[in-house]
Write a protein that holds these residues in place. Structure first.
Motif, short mmCIF file in Angstrom:
data_model
loop_
_atom_site.label_atom_id
_atom_site.label_comp_id
_atom_site.label_asym_id
_atom_site.label_seq_id
_atom_site.Cartn_x
_atom_site.Cartn_y
_atom_site.Cartn_z
N PHE A 161 0.88 -0.47 -2.65
CA PHE A 161 1.47 -1.68 -3.38
C PHE A 161 0.07 -2.50 -3.83
CE2 PHE A 161 0.97 -4.58 0.00
CZ PHE A 161 0.86 -3.92 1.36
N VAL B 1 0.01 -6.67 -4.41
CA VAL B 1 0.73 -7.65 -4.25
C VAL B 1 -0.55 -8.98 -4.29
CG1 VAL B 1 2.79 -6.90 -3.37
CG2 VAL B 1 1.22 -7.26 -1.94
N SER C 49 -6.39 -7.87 -1.63
CA SER C 49 -6.50 -7.59 -0.14
C SER C 49 -7.81 -7.00 0.06
CB SER C 49 -5.37 -7.00 0.32
OG SER C 49 -5.31 -5.65 -0.50
N PHE C 50 -9.08 -7.63 -0.33
CA PHE C 50 -10.45 -7.03 -0.20
C PHE C 50 -11.22 -7.90 0.62
CE2 PHE C 50 -8.51 -4.50 -3.18
CZ PHE C 50 -8.46 -5.30 -4.43
N PHE C 51 -12.15 -7.04 1.18
CA PHE C 51 -13.09 -7.82 1.96
C PHE C 51 -14.37 -8.15 0.90
CE2 PHE C 51 -11.30 -7.15 5.82
CZ PHE C 51 -10.54 -6.11 5.81
N TYR D 44 -17.22 -9.16 0.74
CA TYR D 44 -18.68 -8.67 0.99
C TYR D 44 -18.98 -7.37 0.62
CZ TYR D 44 -17.30 -7.35 5.74
OH TYR D 44 -16.77 -6.56 6.83
N LEU D 45 -17.82 -6.48 0.64
CA LEU D 45 -17.83 -5.07 0.52
C LEU D 45 -17.87 -4.83 -0.86
CD1 LEU D 45 -15.83 -3.73 3.24
CD2 LEU D 45 -18.09 -3.90 3.27
N GLU E 251 -16.47 0.79 -0.80
CA GLU E 251 -16.41 0.22 0.59
C GLU E 251 -15.07 -0.15 0.69
OE1 GLU E 251 -19.89 -2.30 0.66
OE2 GLU E 251 -21.28 -0.71 1.09
N TYR F 271 -12.42 1.85 3.32
CA TYR F 271 -11.87 1.15 4.57
C TYR F 271 -10.44 1.43 4.51
CZ TYR F 271 -9.50 -2.58 7.45
OH TYR F 271 -8.86 -3.38 8.31
N TYR F 272 -9.72 1.27 3.31
CA TYR F 272 -8.09 1.58 3.30
C TYR F 272 -7.98 2.97 3.26
CZ TYR F 272 -7.28 -3.36 2.76
OH TYR F 272 -7.34 -4.74 2.82
N ASN G 114 -6.44 0.66 -5.16
CA ASN G 114 -6.11 0.82 -3.78
C ASN G 114 -4.55 1.09 -3.51
OD1 ASN G 114 -6.33 0.36 -1.05
ND2 ASN G 114 -6.19 -1.96 -1.07
N ALA G 115 -3.69 0.66 -4.30
CA ALA G 115 -2.25 0.86 -4.25
C ALA G 115 -2.14 2.36 -4.41
CB ALA G 115 -1.51 0.25 -5.57
N ALA H 53 -12.09 2.11 10.87
CA ALA H 53 -12.38 1.49 9.62
C ALA H 53 -12.70 0.01 10.02
CB ALA H 53 -10.96 1.40 8.86
N ARG I 140 -16.64 0.26 11.33
CA ARG I 140 -17.53 0.55 10.13
C ARG I 140 -17.74 -0.70 9.25
NH1 ARG I 140 -14.75 4.65 7.10
NH2 ARG I 140 -15.27 6.03 8.46
N ARG J 251 -21.25 -3.06 8.79
CA ARG J 251 -21.82 -3.06 7.34
C ARG J 251 -22.11 -4.40 7.12
NH1 ARG J 251 -21.27 1.77 4.44
NH2 ARG J 251 -22.65 0.88 3.19
N ASN K 217 -12.35 -12.82 8.31
CA ASN K 217 -12.44 -11.62 7.31
C ASN K 217 -11.15 -11.07 6.80
OD1 ASN K 217 -15.76 -10.35 7.59
ND2 ASN K 217 -15.03 -12.47 6.68
N SER L 49 -9.03 -11.71 3.61
CA SER L 49 -8.64 -10.53 2.78
C SER L 49 -7.01 -9.98 2.75
CB SER L 49 -9.38 -9.18 3.10
OG SER L 49 -8.76 -8.82 4.50
N ASN L 50 -6.45 -10.72 3.64
CA ASN L 50 -4.86 -10.56 4.14
C ASN L 50 -4.87 -8.98 4.16
OD1 ASN L 50 -2.43 -11.72 4.21
ND2 ASN L 50 -1.82 -11.02 2.29
N SER L 51 -5.80 -8.37 5.12
CA SER L 51 -5.58 -7.18 5.36
C SER L 51 -4.40 -6.73 6.44
CB SER L 51 -6.97 -6.58 5.68
OG SER L 51 -7.12 -7.10 7.02
N TYR M 261 -1.41 -6.19 4.37
CA TYR M 261 -1.56 -4.75 3.79
C TYR M 261 -1.51 -3.55 4.79
CZ TYR M 261 -2.81 -1.62 0.09
OH TYR M 261 -2.72 -0.72 -0.94
N LEU N 227 2.24 -12.95 1.27
CA LEU N 227 1.66 -11.72 0.51
C LEU N 227 0.46 -12.44 -0.43
CD1 LEU N 227 4.71 -9.91 -1.01
CD2 LEU N 227 2.92 -8.93 0.42
#
Lengths: 275, 241
Positions: free
Chosen positions: A84, A86, A89-91, A93-94, A98, A102-103, A149-150, B7, B10, B14, B71, B75-77, B80, B241
Motif C-alpha cells: 500500500f 498511503v 513512510s520513509f526514513f 536520511y536514507l 536503502e 529496509y522494507y 515500496n507498495a 532491518a 541495519r 547506517r 525516526n 517515517s510512520n513506519s 506501515y 496513515l
C-alpha cells in the motif's frame, strides 16, 4: 454487486470515534483483478476504510474479509498479500534503495533477491540511479518511491490512497499508466482512492462512491456506458452529415462544439503522454 | 520479528551520527585516561563509573530514542509495518530488543576501549577492580534499557517523541541527581527505589559478594511491567496513515 471472486469484502462496517460516526455500514467488494476506484470527498470515510483494512484501526461492527478469510489471525497473515501507498513512510536520511532495503527485509524478501527486486521496482517507477537521501526528493519523486515500496515483493493486492496528490499533469498521467500496467501486466488487484472523478474514471474498472460514511453505490464501466448516449463521430462535412442523419430519421439531439482541454494543450506543447 | 530487528539495526547503524557519537565518546575516554595524575585508583574507578552511568548513559539513550522512536514516528513506519501484516506484539517486542542490542553495541565498544587505555598507560588496577568496572558497565546496559522502555511508553501514550526524550533526560539526569542530592542533604533514600538507585545497590552487592536482588526488581518492574503496559496500550492504539 458480485462478491464471489472478492479478495476484499466489507460488510456493514461501522466505525465511531466517540459520538462521531465515521463509517455507518460500509459494504463493498473488490474482485480479483479489479482496479477499484474509491471515490468520495474529503472526510467521506475513504481513509478510515483503508485504516480498518490495514489493521490500523478497529472496526466497531461488521465483517471484513481479506483473501477469503475473516478470522483475526488469518486477516493478519493475509495482510502480507497487501502492498500500500498511503503517504510517505520513509526514513528521510536514507536513499531510495536503502529505504526499500529496509522494507524488503521487513517484508521477508530473501537477502539474495533484494537487490534485483529493488532495482525492478525502481525501474518501474523511473527512480533508478537516484542516490541522494529521500529528504532531498521532490514530492513527485516521493510519491513514486511510495508506489515502488507498495509494489515491492509483488503483492497480490495494491492499495493506493490518493497517489496523485500534489503531482503535476505529467505525474498524474504517469501514475494512471502505472496503475493500469500493474493490473494488466502483473495481475495486481488495485484499490485506488481519490476525490478527483476525472482521474479515476480513466483508471478504474469499478467504482465505490463513498459519502458520509457509507458506500452509496458501486458502479462499473458498463454502468457509465449505459448512461452515455453521446457518440463522437469525426466527419469531413458536418452539414452533409446532419442532412444524411435527418434523412435517415435520426434526430440530432445536441450539437456540442468540443473545445480542446487544457490537458490537450499542455501535452501538445511540452510533449509526454496523456489520455 | 528477526527481520524487523535486522532491518532496524541495519538502518540505525547506517546513521553517520552513530559513529560520530561513538568516536566522540572514545576520544573523551582517551582524554579521561590521559589526564589521570596522582588520584587514588578508587577515584579513577568512580570517575569511570560516573562516565558510564551518567554522561554516556544520557548520550546513548537519547541517541537510541531518537534513532528508533523519533525516526520511526517521522517515517510512520510502525503503521506501515502493521499494514503489511507485522503483528503489534511482534513490533513492540522487536523495538525493545533493538534497544538492548544497541545499548550492548555501545558499551561493548566503550568498555574495552577504556580498559585498553588503562592497560596501555599501565594504571595499577587489579583484575578484580577491572572486572567490577565491566560488571558496572553491564548493569548500565540494563539501566539504559529501563530508561528506553519508559521512553517508549511515554511515546506511545502521548504520540510525542519530544516528550519521550524529555522523559529520558528526566530519568537519567534529574531523577538521578535529585535522588542523590536528597540522600546527601536530607538523608532521604528514595533513590533506592529508582532504576539508578537499584542498579547502584545491585553493583554494591556484587562488589561485596552478595546476591544483587535489586536487579530482579529492575527487570520485573521497570523493564517488565512498564513494557507490559506499553504493549497493552499499543495493542488497542489507533494509528494514523
Amino acid at each position: 454487486m458480485s462478491a464471489e471472486n472478492a479478495v476484499i469484502r466489507m460488510e456493514n462496517i461501522y466505525k465511531s470515534y466517540g459520538k462521531h460516526d465515521v463509517l455507518k455500514g460500509v459494504t463493498l467488494a473488490v474482485n480479483k483483478g479489479d482496479i477499484y476506484g474509491l471515490i468520495g470527498k474529503n472526510g467521506a470515510g475513504k481513509t478510515t476504510i483503508f485504516k480498518i483494512l490495514l489493521g490500523l484501526s478497529e472496526k466497531n461492527g461488521g465483517m471484513l474479509s481479506i483473501a477469503g478469510s475473516s478470522n483475526d489471525r488469518e486477516l493478519a497473515a493475509n495482510r502480507r498479500k497487501i502492498g500500500f501507498f498511503v503517504g510517505h513512510s520513509f526514513f528521510s536520511y536514507l536513499s531510495a534503495k536503502e529505504n526499500l532495503r529496509y522494507y524488503a527485509t521487513v517484508k521477508g524478501i530473501p537477502g539474495r533477491e533484494q537487490k534485483k527486486e529493488i532495482e525492478r521496482v525502481l525501474e518501474i517507477v523511473n527512480l533508478q540511479g537516484v542516490k541522494k537521501p529521500v529528504k532531498t526528493y521532490s514530492l513527485g519523486m516521493k510519491q513514486r518511491l511510495g508506489i515502488a515500496n507498495a509494489i515491492l515483493g509483488n503483492p497480490e493486492i495494491l492499495i493506493l490512497d490518493e497517489p496523485t496528490n500534489g503531482l503535476d499533469p505529467q505525474g498524474i498521467a504517469d501514475v494512471r499508466h502505472l496503475v493500469r500496467r500493474l493490473n494488466e501486466e502483473f495481475g495486481m488487484t488495485v484499490i485506488v482512492s481519490s476525490h478527483i472523478l476525472g482521474e479515476l474514471e480513466h483508471t478504474a474498472h469499478r467504482f465505490g462512491i463513498v459519502n458520509e460514511g457509507i458506500v452509496v453505490r458501486e458502479i462499473t464501466e458498463d454502468d457509465l456506458k449505459e448512461k452515455n448516449r453521446a457518440v463522437e463521430i469525426s466527419v469531413d462535412d458536418l452539414e452533409k452529415a446532419k442532412e444524411l442523419l435527418a434523412a435517415g430519421g435520426v434526430k440530432v439531439l445536441r450539437e456540442v462544439e468540443e473545445k480542446a482541454t487544457l490537458e490537450d494543450f499542455y501535452f501538445s506543447l511540452i510533449g509526454g503522454e496523456g489520455e | 520479528m528477526r527481520k524487523l530487528i535486522r532491518a532496524d539495526l541495519r538502518r540505525v547503524c547506517r546513521k553517520p551520527s552513530m559513529w560520530i557519537l561513538m568516536a566522540i565518546m572514545i576520544i573523551v575516554q582517551f582524554f579521561d585516561v590521559l589526564t589521570i595524575t596522582d588520584e587514588p585508583m578508587e577515584q579513577v574507578l568512580t570517575s569511570a563509573r560516573n562516565r558510564f552511568g551518567l554522561t554516556f548513559m544520557l548520550i546513548i539513550t537519547i541517541f537510541i530514542a531518537i534513532s528508533v522512536l523519533s525516526n520511526d514516528r517521522n517515517s510512520n513506519s510502525w503503521a506501515y509495518d502493521i499494514g503489511i501484516g507485522i503483528g503489534r506484539r511482534k513490533l513492540i517486542w522487536a523495538k525493545a530488543i533493538v534497544f538492548v542490542i544497541l545499548m550492548v553495541i555501545f558499551y561493548a565498544v566503550l568498555v574495552p576501549e577504556r580498559l585498553f587505555f588503562y592497560a596501555v598507560t599501565s594504571l595499577p588496577l587489579s583484575g578484580r577492580q577491572l572486572s567490577l568496572l565491566v560488571v558496572y558497565a553491564g548493569l548500565q546496559v540494563i539501566r539504559g534499557v529501563s530508561v528506553l522502555i519508559i521512553d517508549m511508553l511515554v511515546d506511545i501514550l502521548t504520540d510525542s517523541t519530544a516528550l519521550a526524550i524529555l522523559a529520558n533526560v528526566a530519568q537519567v539526569v534529574f531523577i538521578t541527581l535529585g535522588t542523590r542530592m536528597a540522600a546527601l542533604f536530607y538523608n532521604v533514600n528514595i533513590g533506592d527505589y529508582t532504576p539508578d538507585g537499584l542498579v547502584e545497590n545491585a553493583y554494591n552487592n556484587i562488589a561485596a559478594g552478595r546476591f544483587p536482588w535489586q536487579l530482579i526488581v529492575v527487570l520485573l518492574i521497570y523493564v517488565g511491567a512498564v513494557f507490559a503496559v506499553a504493549a497493552a496500550v499499543f495493542r488497542n492504539k489507533e494509528l494514523q496513515l
